[in-house]
Enzyme design. Structure first.
Site, PDB file in Angstrom:
ATOM      1  N   THR A 237      32.403 -26.032   1.493  1.00 56.92           N
ATOM      2  CA  THR A 237      31.374 -25.378   2.287  1.00 56.92           C
ATOM      3  C   THR A 237      30.071 -26.170   2.136  1.00 56.92           C
ATOM      4  OG1 THR A 237      30.448 -23.956   0.550  1.00 56.92           O
ATOM      5  CG2 THR A 237      32.463 -23.181   1.649  1.00 56.92           C
ATOM      6  N   CYS A 238      29.003 -25.671   2.739  1.00 52.53           N
ATOM      7  CA  CYS A 238      27.724 -26.375   2.611  1.00 52.53           C
ATOM      8  C   CYS A 238      27.215 -26.355   1.181  1.00 52.53           C
ATOM      9  CB  CYS A 238      26.686 -25.769   3.549  1.00 52.53           C
ATOM     10  SG  CYS A 238      26.334 -24.021   3.254  1.00 52.53           S
TER      11      CYS A 238
ATOM     12  N   GLU B 178      26.345 -12.669  -1.281  1.00 49.54           N
ATOM     13  CA  GLU B 178      26.612 -12.920   0.144  1.00 49.54           C
ATOM     14  C   GLU B 178      28.115 -12.834   0.407  1.00 49.54           C
ATOM     15  OE1 GLU B 178      28.028 -15.723   1.712  1.00 49.54           O
ATOM     16  OE2 GLU B 178      28.288 -17.108   0.044  1.00 49.54           O
TER      17      GLU B 178
ATOM     18  N   GLY C  46      29.897 -23.143  15.640  1.00 53.30           N
ATOM     19  CA  GLY C  46      30.792 -22.523  14.671  1.00 53.30           C
ATOM     20  C   GLY C  46      30.265 -21.208  14.149  1.00 53.30           C
TER      21      GLY C  46
ATOM     22  N   SER D   1      27.217 -17.689  -5.608  1.00 49.45           N
ATOM     23  CA  SER D   1      26.615 -18.189  -4.378  1.00 49.45           C
ATOM     24  C   SER D   1      25.117 -18.413  -4.534  1.00 49.45           C
ATOM     25  CB  SER D   1      26.845 -17.191  -3.231  1.00 49.45           C
ATOM     26  OG  SER D   1      28.222 -17.049  -2.953  1.00 49.45           O
TER      27      SER D   1
END
Length: 419
Positions: A48-49, A109, A186, A104
């Site tokens: 993921t980012c 989140e 996205g 996170s």
């Protein structure tokens, strides 16, 4: 084989490092098959980012780490300082915490759970999940559900999308007169579009590699009473100067917005400011853009301060969540230990079965010779008893001192013998 998590995240590595080890979702399947062909028996990749993590079953952690470096054409020493390697129970705890939102950037989140599930589905489709990882992820998602059901970990949570809106408001105040550009179509962009649409900007545009997907998102935005259109990425250089706010999140491995494009836009805008948020890893916007006057460029790491709003209440909930995670880790490790004894149990049963069959054949031959059934059964039961008790009896007779005492206790426990 051992269970490992090997990776980097927003706490161990800056975006400049994370983007070098990120995986494009379209290539994850082939990457997983390559990893499991030599360096691991089971594998899944979460990218993921904010993180890239290998979840794998392997003899040691060296080979998967070397594979990660080789796959991205990096020198292992260049990423080693940022890598964490978590074995067995630490790996299990990490998986549970990640899926529950405890690891996170935005504590609590929920988006990471969906990303995690998608990564597991890709691994399942690629055929790289075995019994161990399948069980791990099944338990992982159960724990995440339990944490969210029984704690307030998600309460007062501000998402990356909401943080982008807050930052934009700091620059422009009321953004109802601003034109917003989204690059990509996205999940992350869709979430951002919902948050910005709630502020009723002057117009919104979606630039995407395919016009079909961009148009679908633009139509969704338009349904909220906001003027929205879609263009192709190829049209960006001609249209970029129109926009006051730019939010980008694509899966491109190379920057989409270059320094030259932004310089031209600034000149055409007569130095009216542009607010830009790059949520992509690897980054969609060249880093040098941040040095330009009249440009306010933020990456995912820059949003950390904004997302701390409401942190206190979520940290209280995190304490309860950690208790749940710890208990569930212990349960999973007990399952793993039982799984490790399966080969021994099988071998023990196989040996006992061979003994039973051998004595049964002897008994059948005696019956065929005319021996009475009572005599044959007596001989069979005595033979089986002697054979099954020979090994523990012999071991106990050969043991001495502390070893004898320990072995005696074990035998008493196994055979339920009361002292």
């Amino acid at each position: 084989m051992q269970l490992y998590v090997i990776g980097v995240n927003h706490t161990t590595a800056p975006v400049q490092i994370r983007e070098n080890v990120a995986f494009n979702s379209e290539h994850l399947g082939s990457a997983l098959r390559e990893l499991t062909s030599h360096d691991a028996t089971e594998a899944a990749i979460l990218s993921t980012c904010n993180r890239t993590e290998l979840y794998c079953s392997a003899e040691n952690s060296d080979k998967p780490l070397q594979w990660l470096s080789h796959y991205h054409k990096l020198d292992t020493s260049s990423i080693q300082p940022y890598i964490y390697t978590l074995p067995n129970d630490e790996a299990v705890k990490h998986a549970f915490r990640v899926a529950s939102g405890l690891d996170s950037m935005v504590l609590g989140e929920a988006q990471i759970l969906g990303q995690f599930k998608q990564s597991v589905k890709i691994a399942q489709d690629a055929g790289t999940l075995g019994t161990l990882l399948h069980k791990l992820f099944q338990r992982t998602f159960e724990v995440a559900k339990e944490v969210r059901t029984n704690t307030d970990i998600g309460a007062n949570s501000i998402s990356m999308s909401a943080a982008a809106v807050k930052l934009a408001q700091r620059i422009f105040g009321d953004i109802s007169q601003q034109k917003v550009l989204f690059i990509g179509a996205g999940e992350m962009i869709e979430l951002c579009a919902d948050h910005f649409a709630a502020q009723k900007p002057k117009s919104m545009m979606v630039a995407n590699r395919t016009l079909e997907r961009g148009t679908a998102l633009a139509e969704k935005i338009s349904s909220q009473g906001i003027k929205a259109q879609a263009i192709l990425l190829n049209d960006l250089p001609d249209r970029f100067a129109e926009f006051d706010i730019v939010i980008t999140s694509t899966a491109s491995q190379l920057p989409i917005v270059g320094l030259g494009m932004v310089e031209s836009a600034i000149k055409a805008r007569r130095h009216r400011p542009i607010f830009m948020v790059d949520l992509a890893v690897p980054r969609d916007i060249e880093a040098e853009v941040a040095q330009l006057d009249d440009v306010f460029l933020y990456t995912v790491d820059d949003l950390a301060q904004v997302v701390t709003d409401g942190m206190a209440s979520r940290q209280e909930a995190a304490v309860d969540a950690e208790v749940i995670v710890t208990a569930r880790v212990e349960n999973f490790m007990q399952w793993m230990k039982k799984r490790d004894t399966v080969p021994t149990i099988k071998a023990l049963r196989d040996q006992a079965e061979l003994t039973r069959q051998a004595e049964l054949e002897k008994a059948l031959k005696l019956i065929q010779k005319g021996e009475s059934a009572e005599k044959v059964l007596e001989a069979l039961s005595n033979a089986l008893t002697n054979k099954f008790l020979h090994a523990p009896s012999h071991a106990l007779n050969q043991a001495h001192g502390d070893e004898h005492a320990k072995l005696e206790d074990v035998i008493k426990q196994l055979y339920h013998i009361k002292s």
